[in-house]
Design a protein around this motif. Structure first.
Motif, PDB file in Angstrom:
ATOM      1  N   ALA A 104       0.732  -1.319  -0.013  1.00 47.90           N
ATOM      2  CA  ALA A 104      -0.098  -0.052   0.024  1.00 47.90           C
ATOM      3  C   ALA A 104       0.781   1.271  -0.044  1.00 47.90           C
ATOM      4  CB  ALA A 104      -0.981  -0.015   1.114  1.00 47.90           C
ATOM      5  N   MET A 105       1.948   1.142   0.801  1.00 44.37           N
ATOM      6  CA  MET A 105       3.013   2.390   0.709  1.00 44.37           C
ATOM      7  C   MET A 105       3.467   2.439  -0.702  1.00 44.37           C
ATOM      8  SD  MET A 105       2.978   3.385   3.936  1.00 44.37           S
ATOM      9  CE  MET A 105       4.268   3.354   5.390  1.00 44.37           C
ATOM     10  N   GLY A 106       3.881   1.472  -1.048  1.00 42.74           N
ATOM     11  CA  GLY A 106       4.627   1.388  -2.351  1.00 42.74           C
ATOM     12  C   GLY A 106       3.724   1.903  -3.411  1.00 42.74           C
ATOM     13  N   SER A 107       2.260   1.657  -3.481  1.00 39.20           N
ATOM     14  CA  SER A 107       1.442   1.873  -4.325  1.00 39.20           C
ATOM     15  C   SER A 107       1.109   3.537  -4.339  1.00 39.20           C
ATOM     16  CB  SER A 107       0.136   1.290  -4.043  1.00 39.20           C
ATOM     17  OG  SER A 107      -0.964   2.049  -4.646  1.00 39.20           O
ATOM     18  N   LEU A 108       1.181   4.117  -3.022  1.00 39.56           N
ATOM     19  CA  LEU A 108       1.087   5.491  -2.798  1.00 39.56           C
ATOM     20  C   LEU A 108       2.326   6.296  -3.356  1.00 39.56           C
ATOM     21  CD1 LEU A 108      -0.482   5.649   0.713  1.00 39.56           C
ATOM     22  CD2 LEU A 108      -1.714   6.382  -1.229  1.00 39.56           C
ATOM     23  N   LEU A 109       3.466   5.847  -3.242  1.00 38.38           N
ATOM     24  CA  LEU A 109       4.550   6.436  -3.507  1.00 38.38           C
ATOM     25  C   LEU A 109       4.814   6.175  -4.897  1.00 38.38           C
ATOM     26  CD1 LEU A 109       6.897   5.901  -0.621  1.00 38.38           C
ATOM     27  CD2 LEU A 109       6.088   7.933  -1.242  1.00 38.38           C
ATOM     28  N   SER A 110       4.616   5.334  -5.682  1.00 41.94           N
ATOM     29  CA  SER A 110       4.666   5.053  -6.958  1.00 41.94           C
ATOM     30  C   SER A 110       3.579   5.227  -8.087  1.00 41.94           C
ATOM     31  CB  SER A 110       5.354   3.463  -7.326  1.00 41.94           C
ATOM     32  OG  SER A 110       4.266   2.711  -6.701  1.00 41.94           O
ATOM     33  N   ASP A 111       2.490   5.847  -7.155  1.00 40.56           N
ATOM     34  CA  ASP A 111       1.571   6.229  -8.068  1.00 40.56           C
ATOM     35  C   ASP A 111       1.018   4.967  -8.821  1.00 40.56           C
ATOM     36  OD1 ASP A 111      -0.463   7.761  -8.682  1.00 40.56           O
ATOM     37  OD2 ASP A 111       0.495   8.973 -10.188  1.00 40.56           O
ATOM     38  N   TYR A 112       1.010   3.784  -8.346  1.00 39.96           N
ATOM     39  CA  TYR A 112       0.589   2.649  -9.133  1.00 39.96           C
ATOM     40  C   TYR A 112      -0.756   2.285  -8.451  1.00 39.96           C
ATOM     41  CZ  TYR A 112       1.176  -1.989 -11.221  1.00 39.96           C
ATOM     42  OH  TYR A 112       0.900  -3.207 -12.036  1.00 39.96           O
TER      43      TYR A 112
END
Lengths: 628, 142
Positions: free
Chosen positions: A190-198
């Motif tokens: 979820a954090m990764g998705s927020l930061l990578s806009d994915y």
């Protein structure tokens, strides 16, 4: 020796985590499609070493290597082989090592199995997962190191708490931990998705399998714990709304909500922020629950003060986690358009989420209120089962109705005409309920409603199954099995609650007691020596006065020598329609034995229907694999 | 002026707000009806407005040589080393129940010296002592 190997391996894993974070961050700047091979290798090494460290601890337990404090405190040479292994995760330190193991293994698996997803997203996920690994590894090494050594080496260990020497409880922690710690990967994702806009559909697809895996294991873990409580603790119940049980239920509510809204995100590309919140919440609740239990805060805050380092470290790590998660969430949050039609599948899934949120808040308040009250006013209270029953049970009625009809609606806007079908089935449910009422006796209005709703859900699920057999379209099957399981679970718990018999009395050897159509004759006691305990076995002859059926029940009192403890083993005769449950205990300096006799209808069906809920999930997992 | 869309949104939020307040109120209310207070024998002695018949918990140590058993009941004395209370209990005792060990019982008080217990709270570990009792020992022994 083993101590050095273990600590060495853990330090290696820690270094590898830092390296992974470093290399992953530098790889972020390179804009090609694939992740560097070296990162895969780092992650693989990390996984290998952490598994090796776990095996090192298992070997320590198998060989009864008492140079490790953890083995000394939780094992004994006379313990059966199986429980020597199970002792590895029986203690706080060992289970924390298991915790870190799952963190690392999931990190690697996520990296490998999501190769077709966005590179940046995968790297960020890996970084966050490794930050979690570093956090927990520090805690493990500094505060709860399972490889701490002791000198001089004791010749014999203290032994594992006998109540834990049980097959159900040996597999309970690993199951629950896969469920709880498995949540970490979509916390990181979820954090990764927020930061990578994915975001959106692709994100949903990337975490879907992981959510299901952890949901299945969590469900199974809770059931196994419940089964253990039923036959080991000797009071014949299986759920008591105890803080420890509640702690396991909180993440389950969150993850169940997540699993459902993930379908909306996948199919309709909406509810992204909500899914992210649930991803974060599930893991935060898992960590919170586990450590409230482990540090003893749940009983009283004063225990907290006894081991301040353990509590404070986790508390600060947890707050850091929540805080940074919130910052990242609000910084990267995207505006979404919500367009809901009342008669659509997404509305019903949202309704599921509201119910889950309500259950979650209720249990959370019931669990934390005593802690707050104690801190603020020093009044000691506890919240009993009636609170949870009063607040939660009425809501289960509409919940089950929606559970039955919700899946019938299509996406976006549905013109489904199922009104008459619903009406017909409700009438059917009322008729079945009247039958039960007529043949077996009276119960309250609320119980009536519960029965009607449960029967409605069961009937509806059966109709769905019939449709599947006709259509040969099996995609809906896992869902139906789980929903049917829930309906049956509520139904059988209701029956069990209404029609259980319970009698407590004291008997001397040779005496007879007549109660509830049963003639209970305490014939004799035998003493049997076992490897690590002595058993006092009572022989009870039960005659059912209705049909003159004679049965023998043999409850035991076990006297364990290391550590010196008594346990009472219930004698349970399981039949398809009911369980006979008898426990015997001895009160000091008395010829009287303390007997608890229970007749619990449909006990086995409670387990079967609960297992069906998690079975649905497992079927879907296997099914999905075949599809791809 | 507010547009129709904004208006409906405000209305929606307003309803959500009212709804959640109602729910929280409902939860807290049933919470207050169902909490169990924990007392020590001394606290029971000192309490003036004792509610008879309300479910509560009492904790302390089981006094040495105080357990008596007949075919229906078990009686024992719970002490916090200052005051004591007689407990009457029907049912099975948990495995770690013994004289000289800590105990928490749940039930109803019938007067300041007599307590009818429905349940003796089970413990899972022989080293575990309910924090309430640990505090009693800390306060009253020494």
């Amino acid at each position: 020796m083993l101590s050095n190997i273990g600590i060495g391996l853990l330090v290696l894993v820690l270094i590898l985590s830092f390296l992974t974070i470093y290399y992953a961050s530098s790889d972020l700047k390179i804009s090609n499609q694939s992740i560097k091979k070296s990162i895969y290798k780092l992650s693989l090494f990390q996984t290998t070493f952490i598994i090796l460290s776990f095996f090192a601890l298992i070997i320590g337990f198998i060989n009864s290597d008492f140079s490790l404090i953890n083995v000394y405190e939780n094992s004994h040479t006379a313990k059966p082989f199986f429980y020597k292994i199970a002792g590895t995760w029986g203690s706080h330190e060992g289970s924390l090592l298991l915790w870190v193991n799952i963190l690392v293994i999931f990190s690697y698996l996520f990296l490998v199995f999501n190769h077709n997803h966005n590179k940046k997203f995968r790297l960020y996920t890996l970084i966050f997962q490794n930050i979690l690994i570093v956090g927990f590894l520090f805690f493990l090494l500094l505060n709860s190191n399972p490889f701490n050594s002791i000198y001089p080496i004791p010749s014999e260990g203290l032994g594992l708490n006998p109540i834990l020497q049980d097959p159900a409880l040996a597999i309970h922690p690993p199951l629950l931990y896969i469920g709880f710690v498995g949540c970490s990967i979509y916390f990181s994702a979820a954090m990764g998705s927020l930061l990578s806009d994915y975001g959106g559909k692709l994100f949903a697809l990337s975490i879907k399998t992981w959510v299901k895996i952890s949901w299945c294991f969590q469900t199974l873990g809770i059931i196994v714990g419940s089964i253990w409580a039923y036959y080991e603790l000797g009071w014949g119940g299986f759920w008591f709304w105890d803080p420890v049980e509640n702690a396991s239920l909180l993440p389950w509510f969150a993850i169940t909500a997540l699993m459902h809204s993930l379908i909306v995100l996948e199919k309709r590309n909406i509810l992204y922020s909500w899914v992210i919140i649930l991803c974060l919440l599930t893991f935060i609740l898992s960590v919170m629950g586990t450590f409230l239990v482990r540090s003893g805060i749940l009983n009283s805050v004063h225990t907290f003060a006894n081991d301040p380092s353990r509590g404070i470290y986790i508390l600060s790590f947890l707050s850091l986690m929540i805080f940074s998660a919130l910052i990242i969430f609000f910084k990267n949050q995207k505006k979404e358009k919500y367009n809901f039609n009342l008669k659509s599948k997404e509305t019903f899934i949202l309704a599921n989420n509201w119910f889950m949120a309500f259950f979650l808040v209720t249990v959370l308040i019931g669990m934390l209120y005593p802690i707050f009250l104690d801190v603020l006013t020093n009044i000691k209270i506890s919240v009993g089962p009636p609170f949870f029953n009063i607040v939660i049970i009425p809501l289960v009625v509409p919940f089950m109705f929606l559970m039955a009809i919700g899946p019938k609606f299509g996406w976006i806007k549905s013109q489904n005409k199922i009104f008459y079908k619903i009406l017909f089935l409700i009438l059917g449910a009322i008729v079945v309920n009247l039958f039960i009422l007529y043949f077996f006796g009276k119960y309250s209005l609320m119980s009536n409603l519960i029965f009607i709703a449960a029967i409605f859900l069961i009937l509806y699920s059966f109709l769905d199954i019939k449709k599947i057999i006709n259509n040969k379209n099996k995609t809906e099957l896992p869902r139906i099995i789980s929903h049917l399981g829930f309906g049956l679970l509520v139904f059988f718990i209701g029956i069990n609650h209404q029609f259980s018999l319970e009698e407590d009395f004291n008997l001397k050897v040779g005496e007879t007691k007549v109660t509830n159509n049963f003639n209970i004759n305490f014939e004799d006691i035998k003493i049997k020596e076992n490897k690590n305990y002595k058993a006092v076995i009572g022989n009870f002859k039960l005659t059912n006065l209705k049909n003159n059926l004679v049965q023998y029940l043999n409850p035991e009192i076990r006297i364990y020598s290391n550590p010196e403890t008594l346990t009472y083993e219930a004698a349970i005769k399981t039949k398809i329609t009911s369980d006979l449950y008898l426990t015997m205990s001895n009160v000091s300096r008395s010829a009287y034995y303390n007997i608890k006799f229970q007749k619990k209808p449909f006990m086995i069906w409670i387990w079967i229907s609960a297992l069906m809920i998690s079975l649905g999930g497992f079927i879907q997992l296997i099914f999905r694999k075949n599809e791809n | 002026m507010l547009t129709k869309k904004v208006k409906s949104r405000i209305l929606f939020l307003f309803f959500i707000f009212i709804f959640s307040i109602a729910i929280i109120f409902f939860i807290i209310k049933s919470l207050n009806q169902n909490i169990l207070y924990f007392s020590t024998p001394t606290e029971i002695k000192q309490k003036e407005n004792l509610v008879i018949g309300k479910i509560m918990r009492v904790g302390g140590m089981v006094k040495e040589n105080s357990i008596t058993v007949n075919e229906k009941n078990i009686q024992f004395v719970v002490t916090d080393f200052k005051n004591e209370i007689l407990i009457n209990y029907t049912g099975t005792v948990p495995n770690l129940f013994a004289e000289g060990k800590g105990v928490v019982v749940e039930g109803r008080i019938s007067d300041k010296n007599f307590f009818i217990a429905d349940r003796i709270l089970a413990k899972h570990d022989e080293n575990y002592m309910p924090p309430e009792i640990r505090e009693i020992i800390k306060k009253n022994v020494k």
